[in-house]
Design an enzyme around this catalytic site. Structure first.
Site, PDB file in Angstrom:
ATOM      1  CE  LYS A 221      -4.413  -1.789   1.445  1.00  0.00           C
ATOM      2  NZ  LYS A 221      -5.561  -2.011   2.448  1.00  0.00           N
ATOM      3  NE  ARG A 255      -7.955  -7.670   0.255  1.00  0.00           N
ATOM      4  CZ  ARG A 255      -7.231  -7.114  -0.507  1.00  0.00           C
ATOM      5  NH1 ARG A 255      -6.127  -6.375  -0.309  1.00  0.00           N
ATOM      6  NH2 ARG A 255      -7.865  -7.112  -1.674  1.00  0.00           N
TER       7      ARG A 255
HETATM    8  C1  8Y4 Z   1      -0.997  -1.280  -3.865  1.00  0.00           C
HETATM    9  C2  8Y4 Z   1      -1.626  -2.408  -3.280  1.00  0.00           C
HETATM   10  C3  8Y4 Z   1      -1.927  -0.140  -3.705  1.00  0.00           C
HETATM   11  C4  8Y4 Z   1      -2.724  -2.550  -2.743  1.00  0.00           C
HETATM   12  C5  8Y4 Z   1      -3.102  -0.224  -3.247  1.00  0.00           C
HETATM   13  C6  8Y4 Z   1      -3.652  -1.451  -2.700  1.00  0.00           C
HETATM   14  C7  8Y4 Z   1      -8.160  -4.262   2.305  1.00  0.00           C
HETATM   15  C8  8Y4 Z   1      -9.394  -5.026   1.840  1.00  0.00           C
HETATM   16  C9  8Y4 Z   1      -8.408  -4.004   0.020  1.00  0.00           C
HETATM   17  C10 8Y4 Z   1      -7.774  -4.140   3.538  1.00  0.00           C
HETATM   18  C11 8Y4 Z   1      -9.632  -6.033   3.949  1.00  0.00           C
HETATM   19  C12 8Y4 Z   1      -5.638  -2.365  -1.706  1.00  0.00           C
HETATM   20  C13 8Y4 Z   1     -10.461  -5.459  -0.288  1.00  0.00           C
HETATM   21  C14 8Y4 Z   1      -7.019  -2.250  -1.420  1.00  0.00           C
HETATM   22  N1  8Y4 Z   1      -7.746  -3.700   1.163  1.00  0.00           N
HETATM   23  N2  8Y4 Z   1      -9.912  -5.706   2.553  1.00  0.00           N
HETATM   24  N3  8Y4 Z   1      -9.450  -4.743   0.515  1.00  0.00           N
HETATM   25  N4  8Y4 Z   1      -8.690  -4.923   4.422  1.00  0.00           N
HETATM   26  N5  8Y4 Z   1     -10.293  -6.369   4.697  1.00  0.00           N
HETATM   27  N6  8Y4 Z   1      -4.778  -1.405  -2.493  1.00  0.00           N
HETATM   28  O1  8Y4 Z   1      -7.041  -3.486   4.039  1.00  0.00           O
HETATM   29  O2  8Y4 Z   1      -5.183  -3.626  -1.649  1.00  0.00           O
HETATM   30  S1  8Y4 Z   1      -8.222  -3.334  -1.497  1.00  0.00           S
END
Ligand code: 8Y4
Length: 276
Positions: A221, A255
């Site tokens: 993230k 996750r």
């Molecule tokens: C790079 C990598 C940039 C990942 C953005 C992202 C969560 C989630 C997501 C979380 C739960 C994401 C569906 C966002 N994040 N579900 N989901 N907890 N429970 N962004 O933190 O991965 S999606």
């Protein structure tokens, strides 16, 4: 603390790894239904071989500015993959959705966990989850995915996140969701500045006082990009550091994109904990 995910019992006093499986059209360039199901299944097989106990299947991008997806489109993306994984793999299928119709249908097909980044705020969602009888992850979000990163503000981020989660649990339990089926998540990156995210990670123990297992999503993230100056594909070491901190602070489910590497990190944390 044991939790039953549609027939699979897991001890959440240990830390587990959840692999991310995006089934949005941009995640598999070749298009075509059959190819995307095959590609998703291949990726799921690899993550299970690498030690994932959960696969989180998501058909709606929550990126700011991402296009809204219709119920039919989301069902078409997610259902064939859920069905294929349920048929072949010994893994708990988590479905990343806010849509009550997608929740109901995927549980019918074998999903064992509903992961709703909108914390069951859509009409009918708490009732559908209660009816389905599977565990749910209730995540904190400030605002809507489209606009949540436009100058997020809190009086006290730890307290505000805890209050939000307590209120959403009250609504869920009011609809009939069992307290023993509730997992909580502070929602890293969902309406939070880098400082907010760091304050939440620093005080994960405090969130434990709410009395539910914690799911943590920090993998790759932007907060890790802000700290290290790395692009998204260069964030594995930072992600492993954040995963290790989360596991040490008692997170039950991580996750992540990089299952194999995270499972090794979790094994080290678990081994040290057992040695005490
Ligand atoms: C790079 C990598 C940039 C990942 C953005 C992202 C969560 C989630 C997501 C979380 C739960 C994401 C569906 C966002 N994040 N579900 N989901 N907890 N429970 N962004 O933190 O991965 S999606």
């Amino acid at each position: 603390m044991k939790m039953n995910f549609a027939g699979r019992e897991l001890d959440l006093s240990f830390c587990h790894v959840m692999g991310i499986l995006n089934v949005t059209p941009d995640s598999f360039s070749d298009g075509g239904q059959f190819n995307s199901v095959e590609a998703g299944l291949r990726r799921a097989r690899q993550m299970v071989a690498d030690g994932a106990t959960f696969i989180d299947v998501g058909g709606e991008s929550t990126r700011p500015g991402a296009a809204q997806v219709s119920t039919q489109e989301e069902l078409d993306r997610v259902c064939p993959v859920v069905e294929a994984i349920a048929r072949e793999l010994e893994v708990v299928i988590s479905v990343d959705t806010s849509n009550p119709m997608v929740m109901a249908e995927t549980v019918r097909l074998g999903a064992g966990l509903i992961n709703d980044v909108r914390a069951l705020q859509r009409d009918g969602a708490p009732e559908v989850v209660a009816d389905a009888g599977v565990p749910v992850c209730i995540m904190h979000i400030q605002g809507e995915p489209e606009t949540m990163q436009d100058s997020p503000r809190y009086r006290n981020v730890r307290r505000d996140v805890s209050s939000f989660l307590t209120e959403r649990m009250r609504v869920a339990e009011g609809a009939g969701v069992l307290p023993e089926n509730i997992i909580l998540d502070p929602g890293f990156g969902f309406g939070k500045s880098v400082e907010h995210n760091l304050q939440l990670l620093a005080s994960l123990e405090q969130m434990h006082l709410l009395g539910h297992p914690l799911l943590i999503g920090v993998s790759r993230k932007s907060m890790l990009g802000a700290i290290t100056g790395r692009e998204v594909n260069e964030r594995l070491p930072a992600s492993l550091a954040a995963a290790t901190i989360s596991a040490m602070k008692g997170a039950s489910i991580l996750r992540v994109h990089d299952v194999r590497e995270t499972v090794d990190a979790v094994k080290v944390v678990t081994a040290v904990r057992e040695a005490v």
